[in-house]
Design a protein around this motif. Structure first.
Motif, PDB file in Angstrom:
ATOM      1  N   ALA A  45       2.820  24.022 -15.698  1.00  0.00           N
ATOM      2  CA  ALA A  45       2.408  23.344 -14.463  1.00  0.00           C
ATOM      3  C   ALA A  45       1.549  22.128 -14.773  1.00  0.00           C
ATOM      4  CB  ALA A  45       1.639  24.321 -13.568  1.00  0.00           C
ATOM      5  N   LEU A  46       0.618  22.270 -15.727  1.00  0.00           N
ATOM      6  CA  LEU A  46      -0.242  21.150 -16.097  1.00  0.00           C
ATOM      7  C   LEU A  46       0.578  20.033 -16.730  1.00  0.00           C
ATOM      8  CD1 LEU A  46      -3.047  19.870 -16.548  1.00  0.00           C
ATOM      9  CD2 LEU A  46      -3.149  21.091 -18.737  1.00  0.00           C
ATOM     10  N   PHE A  47       1.476  20.384 -17.634  1.00  0.00           N
ATOM     11  CA  PHE A  47       2.300  19.369 -18.302  1.00  0.00           C
ATOM     12  C   PHE A  47       3.108  18.582 -17.273  1.00  0.00           C
ATOM     13  CE2 PHE A  47       5.854  17.578 -20.536  1.00  0.00           C
ATOM     14  CZ  PHE A  47       5.380  17.274 -21.805  1.00  0.00           C
ATOM     15  N   THR A  48       3.732  19.291 -16.328  1.00  0.00           N
ATOM     16  CA  THR A  48       4.547  18.626 -15.312  1.00  0.00           C
ATOM     17  C   THR A  48       3.682  17.765 -14.404  1.00  0.00           C
ATOM     18  OG1 THR A  48       6.084  20.501 -15.363  1.00  0.00           O
ATOM     19  CG2 THR A  48       6.257  18.980 -13.503  1.00  0.00           C
ATOM     20  N   ALA A  49       2.500  18.255 -14.041  1.00  0.00           N
ATOM     21  CA  ALA A  49       1.598  17.477 -13.184  1.00  0.00           C
ATOM     22  C   ALA A  49       1.148  16.199 -13.880  1.00  0.00           C
ATOM     23  CB  ALA A  49       0.388  18.327 -12.791  1.00  0.00           C
ATOM     24  N   VAL A  50       0.769  16.316 -15.148  1.00  0.00           N
ATOM     25  CA  VAL A  50       0.362  15.131 -15.912  1.00  0.00           C
ATOM     26  C   VAL A  50       1.527  14.158 -16.037  1.00  0.00           C
ATOM     27  CG1 VAL A  50      -0.457  14.292 -18.137  1.00  0.00           C
ATOM     28  CG2 VAL A  50      -1.415  16.382 -17.189  1.00  0.00           C
ATOM     29  N   SER A  51       2.712  14.690 -16.333  1.00  0.00           N
ATOM     30  CA  SER A  51       3.887  13.842 -16.493  1.00  0.00           C
ATOM     31  C   SER A  51       4.232  13.117 -15.193  1.00  0.00           C
ATOM     32  CB  SER A  51       5.074  14.687 -16.955  1.00  0.00           C
ATOM     33  OG  SER A  51       6.197  13.879 -17.228  1.00  0.00           O
ATOM     34  N   ALA A  52       4.058  13.789 -14.054  1.00  0.00           N
ATOM     35  CA  ALA A  52       4.365  13.170 -12.762  1.00  0.00           C
ATOM     36  C   ALA A  52       3.320  12.142 -12.370  1.00  0.00           C
ATOM     37  CB  ALA A  52       4.488  14.243 -11.680  1.00  0.00           C
ATOM     38  N   VAL A  53       2.049  12.524 -12.418  1.00  0.00           N
ATOM     39  CA  VAL A  53       0.976  11.615 -12.003  1.00  0.00           C
ATOM     40  C   VAL A  53       0.846  10.450 -12.972  1.00  0.00           C
ATOM     41  CG1 VAL A  53      -1.504  11.441 -11.557  1.00  0.00           C
ATOM     42  CG2 VAL A  53      -0.260  13.466 -10.815  1.00  0.00           C
ATOM     43  N   CYS A  54       1.111  10.699 -14.244  1.00  0.00           N
ATOM     44  CA  CYS A  54       1.066   9.627 -15.236  1.00  0.00           C
ATOM     45  C   CYS A  54       2.409   8.911 -15.355  1.00  0.00           C
ATOM     46  CB  CYS A  54       0.649  10.173 -16.602  1.00  0.00           C
ATOM     47  SG  CYS A  54      -1.033  10.832 -16.637  1.00  0.00           S
ATOM     48  N   VAL A  55       3.322   9.190 -14.422  1.00  0.00           N
ATOM     49  CA  VAL A  55       4.662   8.584 -14.332  1.00  0.00           C
ATOM     50  C   VAL A  55       5.320   8.465 -15.708  1.00  0.00           C
ATOM     51  CG1 VAL A  55       4.344   7.421 -12.138  1.00  0.00           C
ATOM     52  CG2 VAL A  55       3.604   6.252 -14.190  1.00  0.00           C
ATOM     53  N   THR A  56       5.402   9.616 -16.385  1.00  0.00           N
ATOM     54  CA  THR A  56       5.983   9.662 -17.718  1.00  0.00           C
ATOM     55  C   THR A  56       7.431  10.124 -17.678  1.00  0.00           C
ATOM     56  OG1 THR A  56       3.813  10.143 -18.657  1.00  0.00           O
ATOM     57  CG2 THR A  56       5.724  10.585 -20.052  1.00  0.00           C
ATOM     58  N   GLY A  57       7.667  11.332 -17.166  1.00  0.00           N
ATOM     59  CA  GLY A  57       9.027  11.834 -17.084  1.00  0.00           C
ATOM     60  C   GLY A  57       9.382  12.869 -18.123  1.00  0.00           C
ATOM     61  N   LEU A  58       8.485  13.146 -19.075  1.00  0.00           N
ATOM     62  CA  LEU A  58       8.737  14.241 -20.007  1.00  0.00           C
ATOM     63  C   LEU A  58       8.692  15.560 -19.252  1.00  0.00           C
ATOM     64  CD1 LEU A  58       6.620  13.249 -23.152  1.00  0.00           C
ATOM     65  CD2 LEU A  58       9.108  13.270 -22.961  1.00  0.00           C
ATOM     66  N   LEU A 116       7.429  14.357  -6.536  1.00  0.00           N
ATOM     67  CA  LEU A 116       7.681  13.040  -5.940  1.00  0.00           C
ATOM     68  C   LEU A 116       6.378  12.378  -5.494  1.00  0.00           C
ATOM     69  CD1 LEU A 116       9.808  10.978  -4.787  1.00  0.00           C
ATOM     70  CD2 LEU A 116       9.589  12.224  -2.636  1.00  0.00           C
ATOM     71  N   ILE A 117       5.526  13.140  -4.819  1.00  0.00           N
ATOM     72  CA  ILE A 117       4.237  12.597  -4.369  1.00  0.00           C
ATOM     73  C   ILE A 117       3.368  12.244  -5.567  1.00  0.00           C
ATOM     74  CG2 ILE A 117       2.129  13.104  -3.077  1.00  0.00           C
ATOM     75  CD1 ILE A 117       3.812  14.947  -1.294  1.00  0.00           C
ATOM     76  N   GLY A 118       3.415  13.080  -6.610  1.00  0.00           N
ATOM     77  CA  GLY A 118       2.648  12.781  -7.812  1.00  0.00           C
ATOM     78  C   GLY A 118       3.087  11.480  -8.459  1.00  0.00           C
TER      79      GLY A 118
END
Length: 474
Positions: A71-84, A102-104
């Motif tokens: 969950a943390l990895f996905t949240a960081v990836s979304a908010v940091c607009v990474t995509g991993l 999407l909101i992240g």
């Protein structure tokens, strides 16, 4: 006559007002002393919020709690607009979970200094002079510097409006194609909006389990996504200048000229290099037609700049192609953009400084302008801090993963450059490896200079200078 409140209720009300007042004063104080530190705090709190949302059972398709590291990895990836990703965006997450992602992406794409300025405006109702200067600098001086500080709030609203308009246009172009391909109208609209937000914000998340591979020759889908990624990677300062001056090259400021010129150079060089290296590789584009090979090459040149979408398996590309992709991911996109990396203007300044030194010029000049020495010091700092983060990340992940250096380096550069291209290593890592990549994504999105200034305990003003002495270099 109104009945007076009980003493305990009055005491609770006073305590609540005191807490709000204390929070407002704290935020106002941080905003005045160090807007960068405020941005760091806000970004971290936003990531924690999205981590909590993604960990909820409602966020997963199976209705179970998602492990904290995923969950943390996905949240960081979304908010940091990474995509991993470590789990399939299409299969693991429910509609609610995908909506949170999407909101992240949208929140992260607005930019860290924009977020900090908006929070300061909302909580303290004002920005100090220094905060306005920082916000103005993050927009490339588009407000006109100190002469028009009162327009920063208006500028931030323009940034948000511009983002939403561009994403709406991309979604309107993509939706009809998904409908024609047989998707139900609500699902087609959802996919169009998701790809529009993901592409403009250079996030790289895909709502399809196979990503864009099924559409690898569909220009109706590929072109809008490529345009969205490229426009998003230019940065808001460049977009502001283009909106104000159009294609009038002579009216562009130096930042806009350098960003567009270097971006186009990297795009062309990357496409030519990728085509030359992969032209006969049957595992990637070797068996495609001539036109499809060109499309793949241009697509593959744009995406390492922080887009993160892929049409081929990154494990199947040639070693030289992977090295070139590493370089493009490290370079990234424009400053104050949705892209990551060290930024193209940083790269341009360093090459200009090398060229000036080779010619024996005292000044670094371009487009009849002199680049200040302070700007060159910042460029050196960004490159060195970025390289150090990549080095440390590789050093930590090599023993954790037990993988080869080329795979680890690719994943680390993708995380630091907030790119999202992957050789599949992220999903294979144990929890501690995912935490390392999460930190790299956070540092890459926050920016090395912002991170350094946010963590600085104080700023020093030097009132004296030591005598000059030149050490031997080289």
């Amino acid at each position: 006559m109104a009945k007076s409140q009980p003493a305990w209720l009055q005491e609770r009300t006073r305590g609540r007002f005191w807490l709000i007042s204390a929070l407002r004063d704290f935020v106002d104080g941080v905003a005045k002393s160090s807007p960068a530190r405020l941005a760091l705090i806000v970004f971290a709190l936003v990531i924690l919020l999205f981590t909590g949302l993604l960990a909820l059972p409602i966020s997963s398709a199976a209705g179970v709690v998602t492990p904290l590291h995923d969950a943390l990895f996905t949240a960081v990836s979304a908010v940091c607009v990474t995509g991993l990703t470590v789990v399939s965006t299409a299969l693991h997450w429910s509609f609610f979970g995908q909506l949170v992602i999407l909101i992240g992406m949208q929140v992260g794409g607005l930019g860290i200094l924009t977020m900090a300025s908006l929070m300061a405006l909302a909580v303290s109702r004002r920005l100090g002079v220094r905060g306005r200067l920082i916000a103005d600098q993050s927009m490339g001086g588009s407000t006109g510097g100190t002469g028009r500080l009162g327009e920063v709030g208006t500028l931030l609203r323009i940034v948000i409006t511009t983002s939403l308009v561009i994403e709406a246009v991309l979604a309107l172009v993509l939706a009809p194609r998904f409908i024609i391909l047989g998707e139900p109208i609500p699902l087609a609209i959802w996919h169009a909006v998701f790809y529009a937000v993901s592409s403009f914000n250079n996030a790289g998340f895909t709502p399809h389990s196979d990503g864009l591979v099924p559409y690898e020759t569909d220009l109706w889908i590929l072109i809008p996504i490529m345009v969205g990624v490229f426009v998003g990677s230019l940065g808001f300062p460049v977009l502001m200048v283009l909106l104000r001056s159009g294609l009038g090259y002579k009216k562009w400021n130096l930042h806009t000229k350098l960003t567009i010129e270097v971006s186009l150079i990297l795009l062309v060089a990357g496409a030519v290099g990728w085509a030359a290296l992969e032209w006969s590789n049957d595992a990637t584009i070797g068996d495609l037609s001539f036109s499809d090979k060109i499309i793949h090459s241009v697509f593959a040149s744009i995406m390492p700049r922080s887009g993160g979408f892929s049409l081929v398996d990154m494990n199947a590309i040639e070693p030289a192609t992977r090295l070139m992709t590493d370089a493009l991911m490290f370079a990234g996109g424009g400053s104050a953009s949705t892209a990551g990396g060290i930024k193209v203007t940083t790269l341009a300044i360093m090459f200009l400084a090398i060229a000036a030194e080779a010619r024996g010029d005292r000044d670094v000049k371009i487009h009849r302008r002199k680049v200040p020495e302070g700007t060159m010091r910042v460029a050196i700092s960004v490159i060195m801090l970025g390289a150090t983060l990549v080095l440390v990340g590789c050093g930590l992940l090599l023993p954790i993963s037990g993988q080869s250096l080329d795979r680890v380096l690719f994943e680390v550069l993708s995380a630091f450059g907030t790119c999202g291209l992957s050789v599949g290593l992220s999903a294979e890592l144990p929890p501690e490896g995912k935490y390392v990549l999460s930190v790299l994504m956070f540092a890459g999105r926050v920016g090395t200079i912002t991170l350094a200034s946010a963590l600085a305990l104080r700023q020093r003003r030097q009132l004296f200078h030591y005598p000059d002495e030149r050490p031997i270099i080289g």
